[in-house]
Design a protein around this motif. Sequence first.
Motif, PDB file in Angstrom:
ATOM      1  N   ASP A  31       0.810  -1.223   0.000  1.00 54.87           N
ATOM      2  CA  ASP A  31       0.000   0.000   0.000  1.00 54.87           C
ATOM      3  C   ASP A  31       0.840   1.268   0.000  1.00 54.87           C
ATOM      4  O   ASP A  31       0.295   2.369   0.063  1.00 54.87           O
ATOM      5  N   GLU A  32       2.141   1.151  -0.094  1.00 52.45           N
ATOM      6  CA  GLU A  32       3.000   2.324  -0.007  1.00 52.45           C
ATOM      7  C   GLU A  32       3.131   3.046  -1.339  1.00 52.45           C
ATOM      8  O   GLU A  32       3.016   2.447  -2.420  1.00 52.45           O
ATOM      9  N   VAL A  33       3.403   4.349  -1.231  1.00 53.49           N
ATOM     10  CA  VAL A  33       3.579   5.206  -2.404  1.00 53.49           C
ATOM     11  C   VAL A  33       4.778   6.109  -2.154  1.00 53.49           C
ATOM     12  O   VAL A  33       4.900   6.706  -1.073  1.00 53.49           O
ATOM     13  N   ILE A  34       5.659   6.203  -3.142  1.00 55.76           N
ATOM     14  CA  ILE A  34       6.750   7.174  -3.085  1.00 55.76           C
ATOM     15  C   ILE A  34       6.298   8.431  -3.819  1.00 55.76           C
ATOM     16  O   ILE A  34       5.836   8.355  -4.966  1.00 55.76           O
ATOM     17  N   VAL A  35       6.413   9.556  -3.163  1.00 56.77           N
ATOM     18  CA  VAL A  35       6.002  10.840  -3.721  1.00 56.77           C
ATOM     19  C   VAL A  35       7.249  11.667  -4.032  1.00 56.77           C
ATOM     20  O   VAL A  35       8.140  11.795  -3.180  1.00 56.77           O
ATOM     21  N   ARG A  36       7.303  12.177  -5.254  1.00 57.27           N
ATOM     22  CA  ARG A  36       8.332  13.154  -5.588  1.00 57.27           C
ATOM     23  C   ARG A  36       7.858  14.494  -5.050  1.00 57.27           C
ATOM     24  O   ARG A  36       6.827  15.015  -5.476  1.00 57.27           O
ATOM     25  N   VAL A  37       8.582  15.041  -4.112  1.00 53.85           N
ATOM     26  CA  VAL A  37       8.121  16.224  -3.387  1.00 53.85           C
ATOM     27  C   VAL A  37       8.104  17.437  -4.316  1.00 53.85           C
ATOM     28  O   VAL A  37       9.116  17.773  -4.940  1.00 53.85           O
ATOM     29  N   GLY A  38       6.944  18.090  -4.377  1.00 58.58           N
ATOM     30  CA  GLY A  38       6.841  19.345  -5.105  1.00 58.58           C
ATOM     31  C   GLY A  38       7.009  20.532  -4.182  1.00 58.58           C
ATOM     32  O   GLY A  38       7.550  21.571  -4.557  1.00 58.58           O
ATOM     33  N   ALA A  74       3.186  17.887  -0.590  1.00 57.54           N
ATOM     34  CA  ALA A  74       2.438  17.681  -1.827  1.00 57.54           C
ATOM     35  C   ALA A  74       3.447  17.468  -2.951  1.00 57.54           C
ATOM     36  O   ALA A  74       4.589  17.936  -2.873  1.00 57.54           O
ATOM     37  N   GLY A  75       3.025  16.761  -3.973  1.00 61.66           N
ATOM     38  CA  GLY A  75       3.957  16.491  -5.079  1.00 61.66           C
ATOM     39  C   GLY A  75       3.332  15.595  -6.117  1.00 61.66           C
ATOM     40  O   GLY A  75       2.129  15.695  -6.391  1.00 61.66           O
ATOM     41  N   TRP A  76       4.133  14.700  -6.668  1.00 60.96           N
ATOM     42  CA  TRP A  76       3.683  13.818  -7.736  1.00 60.96           C
ATOM     43  C   TRP A  76       4.045  12.375  -7.405  1.00 60.96           C
ATOM     44  O   TRP A  76       5.139  12.101  -6.897  1.00 60.96           O
ATOM     45  N   VAL A  77       3.136  11.469  -7.684  1.00 59.71           N
ATOM     46  CA  VAL A  77       3.385  10.058  -7.441  1.00 59.71           C
ATOM     47  C   VAL A  77       4.545   9.594  -8.313  1.00 59.71           C
ATOM     48  O   VAL A  77       4.543   9.779  -9.532  1.00 59.71           O
ATOM     49  N   GLU A  78       5.545   8.995  -7.676  1.00 61.55           N
ATOM     50  CA  GLU A  78       6.731   8.503  -8.377  1.00 61.55           C
ATOM     51  C   GLU A  78       6.696   6.988  -8.557  1.00 61.55           C
ATOM     52  O   GLU A  78       7.051   6.474  -9.621  1.00 61.55           O
ATOM     53  N   VAL A  93      -0.611  15.101  -6.122  1.00 64.86           N
ATOM     54  CA  VAL A  93      -1.324  14.739  -4.895  1.00 64.86           C
ATOM     55  C   VAL A  93      -0.924  15.646  -3.742  1.00 64.86           C
ATOM     56  O   VAL A  93       0.154  16.239  -3.735  1.00 64.86           O
ATOM     57  N   ILE A  94      -1.829  15.742  -2.779  1.00 60.96           N
ATOM     58  CA  ILE A  94      -1.503  16.286  -1.466  1.00 60.96           C
ATOM     59  C   ILE A  94      -1.599  15.130  -0.488  1.00 60.96           C
ATOM     60  O   ILE A  94      -2.396  14.200  -0.689  1.00 60.96           O
ATOM     61  N   CYS A  95      -0.787  15.164   0.562  1.00 62.23           N
ATOM     62  CA  CYS A  95      -0.661  14.028   1.460  1.00 62.23           C
ATOM     63  C   CYS A  95      -1.224  14.364   2.833  1.00 62.23           C
ATOM     64  O   CYS A  95      -0.698  15.264   3.503  1.00 62.23           O
ATOM     65  N   LYS A 142      -5.869  13.322  -4.746  1.00 56.32           N
ATOM     66  CA  LYS A 142      -5.460  13.902  -6.024  1.00 56.32           C
ATOM     67  C   LYS A 142      -5.803  15.385  -6.055  1.00 56.32           C
ATOM     68  O   LYS A 142      -6.875  15.799  -5.585  1.00 56.32           O
ATOM     69  N   LEU A 143      -4.916  16.168  -6.617  1.00 63.29           N
ATOM     70  CA  LEU A 143      -5.162  17.606  -6.735  1.00 63.29           C
ATOM     71  C   LEU A 143      -6.130  17.885  -7.879  1.00 63.29           C
ATOM     72  O   LEU A 143      -6.128  17.190  -8.907  1.00 63.29           O
TER      73      LEU A 143
END
Length: 347
Positions: A31-38, A74-78, A93-95, A142-143
């Motif tokens: 269930d994990e997601v890596i987010v590229r930080v915006g 917040a950022g983009w799903v990587e 996305v915002i987290c 999702k934004l």
Amino acid sequence: MKAARLYEYDPKMNVQLRIEEVKAPTITAPDEVIVRVGAAGLCRTDLHIIEGVWKPTMDPEGTLLPYIMGHENAGWVEEVGSGVKSVKRGDAVICHPFRSCGICLNCRHGEDMYCDNGQFPGLGMNGGFAEYFITSERSLIKLNANITPIEVAPLADAGITAYRAAKRAAKLLRPGSYCVLLGIGGLGHIALQSLHAISGCRIIAVDREPAARVLAKDLGADFVLDGGPNVIEEVSQITGGGAHVVIDFVGELGVENICWKMVRKGGQLFVVGYGGNINVPTAHLVIEEINIGGSLVGNFTELVELMELNADGKVKMHYTEYNLASINTALDDFKNRRFTGRGVIVP
């Protein structure tokens, strides 16, 4: 990846975060997601972390440091785990700040922050003052189209904290009643806008900083006060005996022991800022029948609601942008109130 890491606690905050190359996070659960930080917001909690206020809670064994702060992200799903279905690589996305489990009774009730098994990126585990950070699918929203991460990152914590307090206040505020907001900073200016959107109350904004008072007036506060020695009397005169609701976004520096004196008989004080100690005579509580309670961040649904207000242009974050390499300058500016609204770090 590049990241800013804290190496020691210091009550005087005379330490700096170190910008370093560290190993990027990897997926370890479905269930994990890596987010590229915006963007990642700066929070007063970050200052309290550096002071060591949070050490007994998030680092009781003294084994956490060095670690990466940053809990408004917040950022983009990587990258996504094998069980993730609601988001995909590239989604903006915002987290939600808390990684809640979703299956304990508190989660079933919808109160993510009460989760029995939750984790808090940026408090107790690595967060978003970096190029990438890891969270769970359950935490992501999702934004809306045309919304960028830098515009909303601080809404992940400062925003929902302010919105939750405003929403609770709005249930007590009839049209024409009065609400006092103490501190028109990163949280207070969001609460002010939120109250305008969901309540017909009259808003009294209090802040000692001239720039914050200008912002409060620009955002439509009905009355703006400078928080001087006569502020209790000024509030009483405006309201005819005290506010129906007071929201304290400071919670220290002496504010915590004047805020309850602004509440009228039968009124409510919500404490959001923290760091001080409230000393209220029990006779006052009984005779005036005032209510005093805390307000803890906000749940996932409240973040969804706030993002809709943001998309409609009813609640906007005022922020100052810093790059990751300048994070210590940003922290110093924050400590010394050199900007109004929120500070935002971009990698």
